[in-house]
Scaffold this active site. Structure first.
Site, short mmCIF file in Angstrom:
data_model
loop_
_atom_site.label_atom_id
_atom_site.label_comp_id
_atom_site.label_asym_id
_atom_site.label_seq_id
_atom_site.Cartn_x
_atom_site.Cartn_y
_atom_site.Cartn_z
N SER A 7 0.85 -1.19 0.00
CA SER A 7 0.00 0.00 0.00
C SER A 7 0.88 1.24 0.00
CB SER A 7 -0.88 0.02 1.24
OG SER A 7 -1.42 1.31 1.40
N HIS A 32 -1.24 -1.36 -4.20
CA HIS A 32 -2.49 -1.02 -3.52
C HIS A 32 -2.54 0.50 -3.33
CE1 HIS A 32 -5.94 -2.04 -0.93
NE2 HIS A 32 -5.54 -1.06 -0.15
N ASP A 34 -4.68 3.65 -1.93
CA ASP A 34 -5.77 4.01 -1.03
C ASP A 34 -6.28 5.41 -1.32
OD1 ASP A 34 -6.01 1.72 0.78
OD2 ASP A 34 -3.94 2.18 1.36
N MET A 36 -8.94 8.23 -0.18
CA MET A 36 -9.77 8.63 0.97
C MET A 36 -10.29 10.04 0.76
SD MET A 36 -7.41 7.26 4.08
CE MET A 36 -6.60 5.65 4.01
N HIS A 65 -8.35 1.15 -3.94
CA HIS A 65 -9.27 0.94 -2.83
C HIS A 65 -9.95 2.28 -2.52
CE1 HIS A 65 -9.52 -0.18 1.78
NE2 HIS A 65 -10.72 -0.06 1.21
N MET A 67 -12.10 4.54 -0.52
CA MET A 67 -12.74 4.78 0.78
C MET A 67 -13.40 6.14 0.70
SD MET A 67 -9.63 3.21 3.02
CE MET A 67 -8.55 3.37 1.60
N MET A 136 -11.41 -5.64 5.55
CA MET A 136 -10.62 -4.71 6.36
C MET A 136 -10.35 -5.30 7.73
SD MET A 136 -9.97 -2.16 4.45
CE MET A 136 -8.98 -1.37 5.73
N ASP A 174 -6.64 -6.43 4.40
CA ASP A 174 -6.00 -5.11 4.41
C ASP A 174 -6.07 -4.49 5.80
OD1 ASP A 174 -5.02 -2.61 3.72
OD2 ASP A 174 -6.82 -1.98 2.62
C1 DX5 Z 1 -6.22 1.71 5.62
C2 DX5 Z 1 -5.84 1.36 4.20
C3 DX5 Z 1 -4.78 0.35 4.14
C4 DX5 Z 1 -3.50 0.82 4.78
C5 DX5 Z 1 -2.78 -0.34 5.33
O1 DX5 Z 1 -7.32 2.51 5.63
O2 DX5 Z 1 -6.94 0.88 3.47
O3 DX5 Z 1 -4.56 -0.11 2.83
O4 DX5 Z 1 -2.66 1.48 3.87
O5 DX5 Z 1 -1.70 0.11 6.05
P1 DX5 Z 1 -0.99 -0.79 7.13
O6 DX5 Z 1 -0.49 -2.00 6.41
O7 DX5 Z 1 0.07 0.08 7.66
O8 DX5 Z 1 -2.03 -1.17 8.16
ZN ZN Z 2 -6.47 -0.15 1.54
#
Ligand code: DX5
Ligand code: ZN
Length: 221
Positions: A7, A32, A34, A36, A65, A67, A136, A174
């Site tokens: 990620s 990956h 993320d 947000m 991903h 969010m 998650m 994840d």
């Molecule tokens: C969290 C993300 C994850 C995050 C994981 O909201 O969706 O993908 O980057 O990070 P680690 O591996 O540090 O928990």
């Molecule tokens: Zn993620």
């Protein structure tokens, strides 16, 4: 073979292209990414412009991903930006089947994710239609949190349901994945591990991913 998806939330954002560019040589399977929005989760990250900017730095699939609330508004733009897999949260959209259909019509793989407090039953009706289920194991929003052991039964439940129904979608886990929790996730039935901090903070990411691959071999033996 379990896939590993670093990620980039934990990468050095001041040189993101370079960070993405080195992942393939280090043994990553996917990247990956993320996304947000500060609404669905209490944090803001990157948008489609950045995804597009880093796309030329690797040939690895982008596992995006989302969010964000109302993800259906942005499926097209992330598809155009270079996403290969687009995963949305079951809690974030009113019309899951339609969003999945839209992603497929854009010729991308569709993923569905669920938060720790959301029961497996919320996603079960859609699993025949998706390419990936993303479980998650932390509250989404930030990297570096601890793996929630309480989510393990849900991974097992998903694995059993998928096996019983002949569903071959990927089962990605994840949040809080490190060497020890990677083992837990693999044993529970995960096929893809998304991991940020443990990989990007390791002294040698390549060696760390190689260790995780050993885990897989032990399990397969
Ligand atoms: C969290 C993300 C994850 C995050 C994981 O909201 O969706 O993908 O980057 O990070 P680690 O591996 O540090 O928990
Ligand atoms: Zn993620």
């Amino acid at each position: 073979m379990t896939k590993i998806a670093p990620s980039i939330l934990s990468a050095d954002f001041s040189r993101l292209g370079e960070e993405v560019g080195r992942l393939e040589a280090q043994g990553a399977d996917w990247v990956h990414v993320d996304i947000m929005d500060g609404v669905f989760v209490p944090n803001l990250t990157i948008g489609p412009g950045v995804v597009k900017a880093i796309r030329p730095f690797t040939r690895l699939p982008f596992d995006v991903h989302l969010m964000i609330v109302e993800p259906e508004r942005y499926l097209d733009v992330f598809a155009q930006s270079g996403a290969d897999i687009i995963t949305l949260h079951v809690e974030a959209t009113k019309d899951v089947p339609r969003s999945i259909e839209t992603i497929h019509s854009l010729e991308k793989k569709a993923g569905l994710s669920l938060n720790p407090e959301t029961p497996f039953e919320a996603v079960a009706p859609y699993l025949e239609d998706v390419d990936l289920l993303l479980v998650m194991t932390v509250h989404p929003g930030f990297g570096g949190q601890s793996f929630m052991e309480g989510c393990v039964p849900k991974i097992v439940q998903a694995r059993e349901f998928m096996d019983d129904h002949g569903i071959h979608a990927e089962l990605e886990v994840d949040g809080g994945i490190n060497y020890d929790t990677a083992r837990t996730a693999i044993e529970a039935g995960a096929t893809v591990l998304a991991a940020g901090s443990s990989l990007f903070r390791s002294r040698d990411m390549r060696a760390e991913m190689a260790r995780w691959r050993q885990l897989r071999c032990q399990k397969d033996d």
